[in-house]
Write a protein that holds these residues in place. Structure first.
Motif, short mmCIF file in Angstrom:
data_model
loop_
_atom_site.label_atom_id
_atom_site.label_comp_id
_atom_site.label_asym_id
_atom_site.label_seq_id
_atom_site.Cartn_x
_atom_site.Cartn_y
_atom_site.Cartn_z
N ALA A 103 -5.24 -10.97 3.59
CA ALA A 103 -6.38 -11.06 4.29
C ALA A 103 -6.28 -9.27 3.24
CB ALA A 103 -6.77 -10.91 5.48
N LEU A 104 -6.82 -9.03 3.32
CA LEU A 104 -7.00 -7.35 2.66
C LEU A 104 -7.09 -8.35 0.46
CD1 LEU A 104 -5.54 -4.49 3.93
CD2 LEU A 104 -8.23 -5.30 4.18
N ARG A 105 -6.06 -8.69 0.56
CA ARG A 105 -6.33 -9.31 -0.89
C ARG A 105 -6.83 -9.76 -1.20
NH1 ARG A 105 -0.61 -8.15 -1.28
NH2 ARG A 105 -0.60 -5.62 -2.07
N SER A 106 -7.04 -10.71 -0.82
CA SER A 106 -7.79 -12.09 -0.26
C SER A 106 -9.54 -11.78 -0.45
CB SER A 106 -8.22 -12.79 0.76
OG SER A 106 -8.13 -12.78 1.78
N MET A 107 -9.93 -10.13 -0.15
CA MET A 107 -11.06 -9.71 -0.42
C MET A 107 -11.22 -9.34 -1.56
SD MET A 107 -12.89 -11.54 2.41
CE MET A 107 -14.25 -10.93 2.07
N GLY A 108 -10.43 -9.48 -2.90
CA GLY A 108 -10.41 -8.04 -3.71
C GLY A 108 -10.21 -6.67 -3.34
N MET A 109 -9.55 -6.53 -2.13
CA MET A 109 -8.85 -4.91 -2.09
C MET A 109 -7.61 -4.81 -2.75
SD MET A 109 -10.66 -4.16 1.45
CE MET A 109 -10.45 -2.45 1.18
N VAL A 110 -7.02 -3.65 -3.58
CA VAL A 110 -6.46 -3.17 -3.67
C VAL A 110 -5.41 -1.71 -2.77
CG1 VAL A 110 -5.67 -1.93 -6.05
CG2 VAL A 110 -7.45 -4.00 -6.14
N GLY A 111 -4.58 -2.39 -3.07
CA GLY A 111 -3.31 -1.59 -1.85
C GLY A 111 -2.71 -0.73 -2.77
N GLY A 112 -2.55 0.56 -2.03
CA GLY A 112 -2.38 1.71 -2.78
C GLY A 112 -0.61 2.10 -2.70
N ASP A 113 -0.26 3.31 -2.98
CA ASP A 113 1.22 4.04 -3.07
C ASP A 113 1.73 3.61 -0.86
OD1 ASP A 113 0.83 4.11 -5.46
OD2 ASP A 113 0.49 6.86 -5.01
N ARG A 114 0.94 4.21 -0.62
CA ARG A 114 0.70 3.86 1.16
C ARG A 114 0.72 2.34 1.03
NH1 ARG A 114 4.37 8.30 2.09
NH2 ARG A 114 2.87 10.50 0.73
N TRP A 115 1.30 2.16 2.54
CA TRP A 115 0.71 0.65 3.11
C TRP A 115 -0.51 0.57 3.75
CZ3 TRP A 115 -0.12 0.58 8.10
CH2 TRP A 115 0.46 1.10 8.83
N TRP A 116 -1.32 2.00 4.69
CA TRP A 116 -2.82 1.46 4.81
C TRP A 116 -3.24 2.34 3.85
CZ3 TRP A 116 1.38 5.40 5.65
CH2 TRP A 116 1.24 7.00 4.77
N HIS A 117 -3.72 2.72 3.03
CA HIS A 117 -4.25 2.66 2.05
C HIS A 117 -4.63 1.73 1.29
CE1 HIS A 117 -6.59 5.97 -0.57
NE2 HIS A 117 -6.38 4.76 -1.51
N TRP A 118 -5.99 0.89 1.35
CA TRP A 118 -6.52 -0.12 0.29
C TRP A 118 -8.07 0.58 -0.35
CZ3 TRP A 118 -4.44 -4.43 -0.37
CH2 TRP A 118 -3.21 -4.32 0.09
N SER A 119 -8.30 -0.35 -1.49
CA SER A 119 -9.58 0.44 -1.78
C SER A 119 -10.04 -0.70 -2.51
CB SER A 119 -9.49 1.07 -2.88
OG SER A 119 -8.50 0.69 -3.80
N PHE A 120 -11.78 -0.79 -2.61
CA PHE A 120 -12.13 -1.73 -3.20
C PHE A 120 -14.00 -0.61 -3.92
CE2 PHE A 120 -16.72 -3.99 -4.38
CZ PHE A 120 -15.66 -5.17 -4.96
N GLY A 121 -13.64 -0.14 -5.44
CA GLY A 121 -14.60 -0.12 -5.96
C GLY A 121 -13.94 0.95 -6.49
N ASP A 122 -13.01 1.48 -5.90
CA ASP A 122 -12.55 3.02 -7.10
C ASP A 122 -12.10 3.05 -7.81
OD1 ASP A 122 -9.94 2.53 -6.02
OD2 ASP A 122 -10.48 3.79 -4.82
N ASP A 123 -11.54 4.47 -8.10
CA ASP A 123 -10.37 3.92 -9.16
C ASP A 123 -8.75 3.48 -9.23
OD1 ASP A 123 -9.91 5.93 -8.06
OD2 ASP A 123 -9.36 7.38 -9.66
#
Ligand SMILES: [Zn+2]
Length: 140
Positions: A103-123
């Motif tokens: 669901a998060l990926r479908s919204m264009g978000m990107v996961g981080g090193d940890r499963w709980w960390h998700w981002s959009f628009g940052d580096d």
């Protein structure tokens, strides 16, 4: 990429009633993330909701929290309605997490090193998506 997107305000999730938060501090995210998380949550089975634990953090006290200083990163897990809040920062994600990731990926978000960390628009997001630059600057 418009300059107005870079100027998106931080929104307090206490006022975004669809999203639950945990912890003693207010959770604030760029409005673009609030919208994305709200829509992604509708893709989860009905009893599941995102539990957002951390959003924007000022860069001075937390210089190591890449992404969070832009308001473009969220730490989150899943909460099942009627059950106790899950343990935070556990080594393994909760059972339905692959569905949440989708669901998060479908919204264009990107996961981080940890499963709980998700981002959009940052580096991290710009590196992960091939965007020429982050959308959001650090918010002091
Ligand atoms: Zn994080």
């Amino acid at each position: 990429m418009s300059s107005s997107r870079r100027d998106e305000p931080l929104r307090d999730l206490a006022l975004a009633h669809a999203l639950r938060t945990a912890g003693p501090h207010p959770v604030r995210l760029r409005s673009g993330l609030v919208d994305r998380l709200t829509v992604a949550q509708t893709l989860l089975p009905r009893a599941f909701r995102f539990l957002v634990i951390a959003g924007h953090r000022a860069p001075a006290p937390c210089p190591h929290v890449a992404g969070h200083a832009t308001g473009g990163a969220a730490d989150l897990t899943l909460h099942v309605t009627g059950e106790p809040e899950p343990a935070l920062w556990s080594a393994t994600p909760p059972p339905l997490w692959p569905t949440a990731e989708h669901a998060l990926r479908s919204m264009g978000m990107v996961g981080g090193d940890r499963w709980w960390h998700w981002s959009f628009g940052d580096d991290r997001w710009s590196a992960g998506t091939g965007a020429p630059a982050p959308l959001y600057d650090v918010i002091p």
